[in-house]
Design a protein around this motif. Structure first.
Motif: not given
Length: 206
Positions: A75-83, A107-116, A198-203
Motif C-alpha cells: 500500500r502506497f501513500y502519497g504526499g497529503g494522503e491520510e496515513l 520525507f514525504v511518501t510512505v510505502g507499506l509492504c506486508l510479508y506474510r 514501513i518506508q519513508f521517502r522524499p517526493q
C-alpha cells in the motif's frame, strides 16, 4: 502468527529518539546505513493495527513471458494522503527533524509492504526510479513484526551484508546507497511470522 517481542511490551506505539543508540555504518562509494534498534516502542501493537486495517493490495507484474503475483502485499501513500495510523505521521515528523538538514528536504511518501511469511520476498533492487537514479538521497525503513534479514550488496554483485530487522528497528539508507548498492528480502524455508516494512521517502524517489 506473529511472536511478540519480550523486549517490547509497550501497550501503545511510541516513537523514540533517533540519535540515542543510532550507529552509522559507512559502505563503499559514498553509501552508508544508519541503524537504530528498537526505535519504535509498542511496535507489535502497530503491526496488529496495520495488518488488520490497511487496504492491502495484491499486485501482478510482467516477468519474462508471464504475469506473476508479486510475493507480498503493498500500500502506497502519497504526499497529503491520510496515513492509516497516527504514529506513522509521528515517525515522519521525527525523521524529518533528525535527517532534514542532512537530506536537504523532507520525507514525504510512505510505502507499506506486508510479508506474510517466509515465501514472501523482494528481489535485489535499488530505489532508482525518479531522482534517486542520479542523485544521492535517503530511504528510511521501520520494520514491525517478525525479524527478517535485509540483505545489501554492491550493485553489480559482490559480498552481501545481512541486517536483521524487526520489532521497531529503524534503518536509513543514505548517500549513494540507492545508486551504488542493491538490497533485498530473500525467501526462507524456515518458519517465520509476518512482517511489515514501513518506508519513508522524499517526493520523487521510488
Amino acid at each position: 502468527m506473529l511472536q511478540p517481542s519480550l523486549l517490547d511490551l509497550s501497550e501503545a506505539p511510541a516513537v523514540g529518539d533517533v540519535r540515542r543508540g543510532r550507529v552509522r555504518h559507512p559502505l563503499a562509494e559514498g553509501a552508508w546505513i544508519d541503524l537504530r534498534r528498537g526505535w519504535l516502542g509498542g511496535s507489535d501493537v502497530l503491526f496488529d493495527a496495520l495488518a488488520t486495517t490497511v487496504d492491502w493490495r495484491a499486485e501482478r507484474r510482467q516477468m519474462y513471458d508471464a504475469v506473476v503475483d508479486v510475493p507480498r502485499l503493498t500500500r502506497f501513500y502519497g504526499g497529503g494522503e491520510e496515513l492509516p495510523h497516527p504514529v506513522l505521521e509521528e515517525c515522519r515528523v521525527v525523521l524529518n527533524e533528525s535527517y532534514g538538514g542532512e537530506l536537504g528536504e523532507d520525507f514525504v511518501t510512505v510505502g507499506l509492504c506486508l510479508y506474510r511469511g517466509g515465501r514472501d520476498s523482494v528481489a535485489w533492487h535499488g530505489d532508482r526510479v525518479g531522482r534517486s537514479r542520479t542523485q544521492d538521497t535517503m530511504v528510511a525503513i521501520v520494520s514491525v513484526g517478525e525479524p527478517r534479514p535485509l540483505m545489501l550488496r554492491p550493485r553489480g554483485g559482490g559480498s552481501s551484508i545481512a541486517v536483521p530487522l524487526g520489532h521497531g528497528d529503524l534503518i536509513v539508507m543514505g548517500g549513494s546507497c540507492q545508486r551504488t548498492w542493491d538490497h533485498c528480502i530473500p525467501k526462507t524455508e524456515r518458519p517465520v511470522g509476518p512482517r511489515i516494512s514501513i518506508q519513508f521517502r522524499p517526493q520523487g524517489v521510488l
